[in-house]
Design a protein around this motif. Sequence first.
Motif, PDB file in Angstrom:
ATOM      1  N   ASN A  89    -124.094  -8.995   1.634  1.00  9.41           N
ATOM      2  CA  ASN A  89    -122.919  -9.637   2.233  1.00  9.41           C
ATOM      3  C   ASN A  89    -122.216  -8.642   3.153  1.00  9.41           C
ATOM      4  O   ASN A  89    -121.599  -7.679   2.689  1.00  9.41           O
ATOM      5  N   GLU A 138    -126.029  -8.612 -18.925  1.00  7.90           N
ATOM      6  CA  GLU A 138    -124.856  -8.213 -18.149  1.00  7.90           C
ATOM      7  C   GLU A 138    -124.538  -6.734 -18.381  1.00  7.90           C
ATOM      8  O   GLU A 138    -124.955  -6.142 -19.387  1.00  7.90           O
ATOM      9  N   CYS A 149    -125.329  -8.381  -4.157  1.00  3.23           N
ATOM     10  CA  CYS A 149    -125.397  -9.171  -5.381  1.00  3.23           C
ATOM     11  C   CYS A 149    -126.834  -9.658  -5.547  1.00  3.23           C
ATOM     12  O   CYS A 149    -127.522  -9.906  -4.549  1.00  3.23           O
ATOM     13  N   ASP A 150    -127.308  -9.740  -6.809  1.00  2.00           N
ATOM     14  CA  ASP A 150    -128.698 -10.123  -7.038  1.00  2.00           C
ATOM     15  C   ASP A 150    -128.836 -11.642  -7.016  1.00  2.00           C
ATOM     16  O   ASP A 150    -127.871 -12.373  -6.797  1.00  2.00           O
ATOM     17  N   THR A 151    -130.051 -12.123  -7.255  1.00  2.00           N
ATOM     18  CA  THR A 151    -130.316 -13.557  -7.127  1.00  2.00           C
ATOM     19  C   THR A 151    -129.759 -14.379  -8.281  1.00  2.00           C
ATOM     20  O   THR A 151    -129.826 -15.610  -8.252  1.00  2.00           O
ATOM     21  N   THR A 152    -129.220 -13.743  -9.324  1.00  2.35           N
ATOM     22  CA  THR A 152    -128.537 -14.478 -10.395  1.00  2.35           C
ATOM     23  C   THR A 152    -127.017 -14.338 -10.261  1.00  2.35           C
ATOM     24  O   THR A 152    -126.289 -14.566 -11.227  1.00  2.35           O
ATOM     25  N   LYS A 153    -126.560 -13.942  -9.072  1.00  4.05           N
ATOM     26  CA  LYS A 153    -125.131 -13.858  -8.739  1.00  4.05           C
ATOM     27  C   LYS A 153    -124.397 -12.709  -9.421  1.00  4.05           C
ATOM     28  O   LYS A 153    -123.162 -12.723  -9.524  1.00  4.05           O
ATOM     29  N   LYS A 154    -125.130 -11.713  -9.914  1.00  4.88           N
ATOM     30  CA  LYS A 154    -124.474 -10.532 -10.464  1.00  4.88           C
ATOM     31  C   LYS A 154    -124.164  -9.571  -9.323  1.00  4.88           C
ATOM     32  O   LYS A 154    -125.036  -9.253  -8.504  1.00  4.88           O
ATOM     33  N   ASP A 155    -122.920  -9.094  -9.282  1.00  4.71           N
ATOM     34  CA  ASP A 155    -122.489  -8.173  -8.243  1.00  4.71           C
ATOM     35  C   ASP A 155    -122.681  -6.728  -8.698  1.00  4.71           C
ATOM     36  O   ASP A 155    -122.598  -6.416  -9.893  1.00  4.71           O
ATOM     37  N   THR A 162    -121.601 -10.174 -13.591  1.00  2.00           N
ATOM     38  CA  THR A 162    -121.128 -11.442 -13.053  1.00  2.00           C
ATOM     39  C   THR A 162    -119.605 -11.430 -13.065  1.00  2.00           C
ATOM     40  O   THR A 162    -118.987 -11.470 -14.137  1.00  2.00           O
ATOM     41  N   VAL A 222    -128.747 -10.249  -2.136  1.00  2.00           N
ATOM     42  CA  VAL A 222    -128.021 -10.836  -1.015  1.00  2.00           C
ATOM     43  C   VAL A 222    -127.101  -9.762  -0.470  1.00  2.00           C
ATOM     44  O   VAL A 222    -126.274  -9.202  -1.210  1.00  2.00           O
ATOM     45  N   LYS A 231    -116.231  -5.078  -6.735  1.00  2.00           N
ATOM     46  CA  LYS A 231    -117.499  -4.922  -6.037  1.00  2.00           C
ATOM     47  C   LYS A 231    -117.538  -3.586  -5.299  1.00  2.00           C
ATOM     48  O   LYS A 231    -116.541  -3.128  -4.759  1.00  2.00           O
TER      49      LYS A 231
END
Length: 271
Positions: free
Chosen positions: A269, A248, A123-129, A143, A267, A152
């Motif tokens: 995970n 988006e 996921c990127d730094t703006t919380k988009k998966d 998002t 990020v 995901k």
Amino acid sequence: MYDSDLSQALESPLGSEETGSESCCFDTTNVQEQILRLDVGLHLAVSRNPKTMQGVATLLLAVDRMKKSLTSRGRELSDDELCGAIMDSLMDETIVKTVENFSTGERKITFQRVNSVRECTLCDTTKKDVIYASGELKLQAVTLKGGQGDRKVNFRLSRYITACVSPDDGQSVVLSITNQNLHISCSMNGDKAELNLEECTEEELRKISNDGHMDRFLFYKRTTGISLTTFESVKCRGWFISTSYEQENQPVEMCKVDTAHRLTSFVVNIG
């Protein structure tokens, strides 16, 4: 948590078919033990026996890389992050052949896959998966709302040993979609690098050389900031996997690191 035997990683190449050898870390005959303080709350116990210089060098390199990883984060690590830092620091004793073509001056470098595979989501730094648009063989950044976590993409992150000229190159990895024969690749199209999903057999990806086109599947994985990761194409240096900063449902694409309105940090995970 990671279930790994550090002695196996320090003793011989992962996936070695040799048998009957004893661990270089856990032989209890005439053991002398030394405690090394690596960081706050983390110590390394070294059991010393008369071993090869290669084994000693491997251990020292692993400790040095782990210390750099820990001190750059600036905060206390969780158990999962600590195990990840330890496993990332391990230097596998794999011989990587480099052959130079004296007529052209170019070097042929072989990238050897090791038995170190993790499953993860991005996921990127703006919380988009990162999700998979199956009808188009494309990856998108979205998002996700509650209950949509199954959209995901689950990736297999396979590590490769390379003859890196600079340690700043980071780890060489291949990103594959779990349970599908699809792998992220990057190739130049004119003056722009393009990200694609391609089919490729596991046998073809076992060893990759830079003298062909197969290195399009390889990326340099680097940790930046606090728990952020970038993926730079090995074949197309200077081009990174990225997402749109604002919009988006936009495709995951390659971009230069300083491209406006693109995000190149993720990020990771671990599943």
